[in-house]
Design a protein around this motif. Structure first.
Motif, PDB file in Angstrom:
ATOM      1  N   LEU A   1       0.823  -1.217   0.000  1.00  0.00           N
ATOM      2  CA  LEU A   1       0.000   0.000   0.000  1.00  0.00           C
ATOM      3  C   LEU A   1       0.852   1.259   0.000  1.00  0.00           C
ATOM      4  N   ARG A   2       1.893   1.278   0.800  1.00  0.00           N
ATOM      5  CA  ARG A   2       2.757   2.458   0.852  1.00  0.00           C
ATOM      6  C   ARG A   2       3.480   2.679  -0.477  1.00  0.00           C
ATOM      7  N   SER A   3       3.990   1.615  -1.077  1.00  0.00           N
ATOM      8  CA  SER A   3       4.710   1.794  -2.337  1.00  0.00           C
ATOM      9  C   SER A   3       3.771   2.239  -3.448  1.00  0.00           C
ATOM     10  N   THR A   4       2.544   1.716  -3.459  1.00  0.00           N
ATOM     11  CA  THR A   4       1.560   2.151  -4.448  1.00  0.00           C
ATOM     12  C   THR A   4       1.218   3.619  -4.247  1.00  0.00           C
ATOM     13  N   THR A   5       1.035   4.025  -3.004  1.00  0.00           N
ATOM     14  CA  THR A   5       0.740   5.425  -2.698  1.00  0.00           C
ATOM     15  C   THR A   5       1.911   6.318  -3.084  1.00  0.00           C
ATOM     16  N   ASN A   6       3.130   5.900  -2.747  1.00  0.00           N
ATOM     17  CA  ASN A   6       4.307   6.688  -3.106  1.00  0.00           C
ATOM     18  C   ASN A   6       4.400   6.888  -4.611  1.00  0.00           C
ATOM     19  N   THR A   7       4.195   5.812  -5.350  1.00  0.00           N
ATOM     20  CA  THR A   7       4.256   5.903  -6.802  1.00  0.00           C
ATOM     21  C   THR A   7       3.195   6.856  -7.318  1.00  0.00           C
ATOM     22  N   THR A   8       2.012   6.801  -6.755  1.00  0.00           N
ATOM     23  CA  THR A   8       0.935   7.708  -7.163  1.00  0.00           C
ATOM     24  C   THR A   8       1.349   9.153  -6.948  1.00  0.00           C
ATOM     25  N   PHE A   9       1.863   9.468  -5.774  1.00  0.00           N
ATOM     26  CA  PHE A   9       2.256  10.847  -5.495  1.00  0.00           C
ATOM     27  C   PHE A   9       3.455  11.279  -6.339  1.00  0.00           C
ATOM     28  N   ASN A  10       4.403  10.376  -6.553  1.00  0.00           N
ATOM     29  CA  ASN A  10       5.565  10.719  -7.370  1.00  0.00           C
ATOM     30  C   ASN A  10       5.166  11.062  -8.794  1.00  0.00           C
ATOM     31  N   TYR A  11       4.225  10.335  -9.361  1.00  0.00           N
ATOM     32  CA  TYR A  11       3.858  10.532 -10.752  1.00  0.00           C
ATOM     33  C   TYR A  11       2.758  11.561 -10.960  1.00  0.00           C
ATOM     34  N   ALA A  12       2.041  11.904  -9.919  1.00  0.00           N
ATOM     35  CA  ALA A  12       0.925  12.834 -10.075  1.00  0.00           C
ATOM     36  C   ALA A  12       1.374  14.153 -10.682  1.00  0.00           C
ATOM     37  N   SER A  13       2.456  14.706 -10.209  1.00  0.00           N
ATOM     38  CA  SER A  13       2.880  16.017 -10.704  1.00  0.00           C
ATOM     39  C   SER A  13       3.423  15.958 -12.126  1.00  0.00           C
ATOM     40  N   VAL A  14       4.176  14.905 -12.493  1.00  0.00           N
ATOM     41  CA  VAL A  14       4.708  14.846 -13.858  1.00  0.00           C
ATOM     42  C   VAL A  14       3.598  14.614 -14.873  1.00  0.00           C
ATOM     43  N   ILE A  15       2.603  13.803 -14.499  1.00  0.00           N
ATOM     44  CA  ILE A  15       1.464  13.585 -15.390  1.00  0.00           C
ATOM     45  C   ILE A  15       0.671  14.877 -15.535  1.00  0.00           C
ATOM     46  N   SER A  16       0.428  15.518 -14.431  1.00  0.00           N
ATOM     47  CA  SER A  16      -0.322  16.775 -14.465  1.00  0.00           C
ATOM     48  C   SER A  16       0.417  17.833 -15.271  1.00  0.00           C
ATOM     49  N   ASP A  17       1.728  17.947 -15.080  1.00  0.00           N
ATOM     50  CA  ASP A  17       2.514  18.933 -15.835  1.00  0.00           C
ATOM     51  C   ASP A  17       2.417  18.685 -17.334  1.00  0.00           C
ATOM     52  N   ALA A  18       2.565  17.426 -17.745  1.00  0.00           N
ATOM     53  CA  ALA A  18       2.480  17.099 -19.174  1.00  0.00           C
ATOM     54  C   ALA A  18       1.085  17.394 -19.706  1.00  0.00           C
TER      55      ALA A  18
ATOM     56  N   MET B   1      -1.295  19.423 -18.488  1.00  0.00           N
ATOM     57  CA  MET B   1      -1.694  20.834 -18.423  1.00  0.00           C
ATOM     58  C   MET B   1      -0.868  21.720 -19.362  1.00  0.00           C
ATOM     59  N   SER B   2       0.257  21.216 -19.871  1.00  0.00           N
ATOM     60  CA  SER B   2       1.134  22.046 -20.700  1.00  0.00           C
ATOM     61  C   SER B   2       0.641  22.206 -22.135  1.00  0.00           C
TER      62      SER B   2
ATOM     63  N   MET C   1      -1.136  13.767 -22.943  1.00  0.00           N
ATOM     64  CA  MET C   1       0.074  13.341 -22.232  1.00  0.00           C
ATOM     65  C   MET C   1       1.221  13.088 -23.205  1.00  0.00           C
ATOM     66  N   ILE C   2       0.917  12.519 -24.362  1.00  0.00           N
ATOM     67  CA  ILE C   2       1.963  12.317 -25.379  1.00  0.00           C
ATOM     68  C   ILE C   2       2.442  13.666 -25.902  1.00  0.00           C
ATOM     69  N   LYS C   3       1.508  14.531 -26.267  1.00  0.00           N
ATOM     70  CA  LYS C   3       1.860  15.851 -26.795  1.00  0.00           C
ATOM     71  C   LYS C   3       2.601  16.693 -25.753  1.00  0.00           C
ATOM     72  N   GLY C   4       2.273  16.488 -24.478  1.00  0.00           N
ATOM     73  CA  GLY C   4       2.941  17.204 -23.392  1.00  0.00           C
ATOM     74  C   GLY C   4       4.278  16.601 -23.006  1.00  0.00           C
TER      75      GLY C   4
END
Length: 168
Positions: free
Chosen positions: A98-115, A117-118, A140-143
């Protein structure tokens, strides 16, 4: 049909393999995934829960999202958890997952959002579930997210009544 889907995802016609072919690939590519995940998601799955195709022995290697715009809230309010200091028991195994899944979610949330939203999509998509998923992948591909594997879901085939009308 569940067994058939598992056979497609695992490439095991004997229905014994409990990992997916992409999960096994990513497991070899990222052997220390839970403590040192790659900078970008290995795979992104949109519109559904995790699929056996992305399951390794200990991890599902897909980042599953329904709406990338909502990820900004997760990234700004999240905390990261320790996955190395866990009790050596079943509880510790589950807590680590559960912790590793949560960590991965938080780690990737910002990079996915940045791509996401750009950029904007330069074409309009029909107002259907599959079209919205494909529009998200396009952004996401275009970003320049950099993820090479995307999976979308097309539902509506698992019917138990009125099949003639629904499938038509």
């Amino acid at each position: 049909h569940f067994s058939g889907s598992d056979i497609w995802a695992s490439t095991d016609g004997n229905d014994v393999e409990r990992t997916g072919w992409l999960g096994r690939y990513f497991e070899d590519l990222y052997p220390d995934y839970t403590v040192n995940p790659p900078a970008i998601p290995a795979a992104v799955q949109i519109g559904s829960v995790g699929n056996l195709i992305f399951d390794g022995i200990d991890n599902n290697y897909a980042f599953s999202v329904a709406n990338p715009q909502q990820l900004e809230n997760i990234a700004s309010n999240g905390t990261l958890y320790n996955v190395t200091d866990l009790p050596e028991c079943t509880y510790g195994d589950h807590l680590g997952f559960l912790r590793s899944t949560t960590n991965t979610t938080f780690n990737y949330a910002s990079v996915i959002s940045d791509a996401y939203m750009s950029v904007e999509n330069s074409v309009s998509y029909p107002d259907t579930d599959i079209s919205r998923q494909l529009a998200n992948v396009a952004r996401m591909i275009k970003g320049n997210l950099g993820t090479k594997v995307y999976m979308v879901s097309l539902g509506g085939f698992d019917t138990h009544a009125n099949q003639k009308d629904k499938h038509q």
